[in-house]
Design a protein around this motif. Sequence first.
Motif, mmCIF file in Angstrom:
data_model
loop_
_atom_site.group_PDB
_atom_site.id
_atom_site.type_symbol
_atom_site.label_atom_id
_atom_site.label_comp_id
_atom_site.label_asym_id
_atom_site.label_seq_id
_atom_site.Cartn_x
_atom_site.Cartn_y
_atom_site.Cartn_z
ATOM 1 N N CYS A 166 0.833 -1.151 0.049
ATOM 2 C CA CYS A 166 0.002 0.013 0.016
ATOM 3 C C CYS A 166 0.900 1.193 0.164
ATOM 4 N N ARG A 167 1.849 1.182 0.769
ATOM 5 C CA ARG A 167 2.939 2.397 0.709
ATOM 6 C C ARG A 167 3.168 2.824 -0.756
ATOM 7 N N ASP A 168 3.737 1.493 -1.224
ATOM 8 C CA ASP A 168 4.288 1.762 -2.858
ATOM 9 C C ASP A 168 3.366 2.400 -3.727
ATOM 10 N N ALA A 169 1.912 1.891 -3.478
ATOM 11 C CA ALA A 169 0.903 2.055 -4.523
ATOM 12 C C ALA A 169 0.205 3.407 -4.323
ATOM 13 N N CYS A 170 0.267 4.014 -3.054
ATOM 14 C CA CYS A 170 -0.246 5.297 -2.558
ATOM 15 C C CYS A 170 0.058 6.530 -3.545
ATOM 16 N N CYS A 214 -10.638 7.469 -3.178
ATOM 17 C CA CYS A 214 -9.531 6.690 -3.458
ATOM 18 C C CYS A 214 -9.741 5.019 -3.385
ATOM 19 N N GLY A 215 -9.434 4.689 -2.399
ATOM 20 C CA GLY A 215 -9.521 3.315 -1.922
ATOM 21 C C GLY A 215 -8.385 2.181 -2.683
ATOM 22 N N LYS A 216 -7.303 2.832 -3.392
ATOM 23 C CA LYS A 216 -6.587 1.955 -3.899
ATOM 24 C C LYS A 216 -5.914 1.197 -2.718
ATOM 25 N N CYS A 217 -5.818 1.482 -1.640
ATOM 26 C CA CYS A 217 -5.087 0.734 -0.356
ATOM 27 C C CYS A 217 -6.045 -0.477 -0.145
ATOM 28 N N ILE A 218 -7.345 -0.475 -0.354
ATOM 29 C CA ILE A 218 -8.365 -1.260 -0.170
ATOM 30 C C ILE A 218 -8.035 -2.534 -1.331
ATOM 31 N N ALA A 219 -7.764 -2.079 -2.485
ATOM 32 C CA ALA A 219 -7.720 -3.239 -3.462
ATOM 33 C C ALA A 219 -6.477 -3.634 -3.600
#
Length: 230
Positions: A166-170, A214-219
């Motif tokens: 999640c850190r890398d994708a945020c 956003c929600g990227k850190c969910i997916a």
Amino acid sequence: MTNLSTAIKAELTRLGADMVGFGDLTILPSDMRGDLPVGISVGIRVPPDIVCGIAEAPTLEYWDYYHSGQDALDKLADASADFVRSLGFEAIALTRNNVKFVGALRSALPYKTVATRAGLGWIGKCDLLATEQFGTAVWFSAILTDAPLDCAKPITESKCGDCTVCRDACPAGAISGKLWNVELDRDGFFDAAKCAAVTKVRANELIGVDYPLCGKCIAVCPRTKQALLN
Ligand code: SF4
Ligand code: SF4
């Protein structure tokens, strides 16, 4: 588990909860928990098709779910509190209109705090509640009560380990990568203001929604992905 705890868990599951837990809140200041000793944590899983859609960017489907999912959680919390009261106990549903804020992006008693006290999960590096069962793809509400329920052993440490997905994708760079523990304030590992500011601009640009969505850190969370396979 006592008959009372079993009966409440069964009814809340029947009402639509995908996760139910009971937490001892007495270590928290009394005014933070409505002078009641126990928190019932209820979670609803974010539907897999919604989760899969937001791996790259927010979607209008997620925006719709953002409302309907929170409405469903409020209804579940209200119905749960009604049920607990029908058994003769006090109960306060922490629906959105009952939540007290102590800062722009900080509630007095976060749902995540109740969930960790109820043993349902830990705070992930992205500041979402991370669970063994659904990863970060589960939203929570809570009910405060004086019912004498079987409280779980609280979770006080992160189980994220070395993961930095999640850190890398945020897209906001809001996630420091530091592991949560119960002694660490949110600001010590996560920049909520940065997340809100960047996601608002992105949601506006990408789908015309003027809201920090956003929600990227969910997916992207590997634990969410694992749950989607089950
Ligand atoms: S919601 Fe988006 S911007 Fe905020 S922490 Fe998660 S990935 Fe980062
Ligand atoms: S992506 Fe990894 S670090 Fe982030 S919440 Fe999930 S398990 Fe934790």
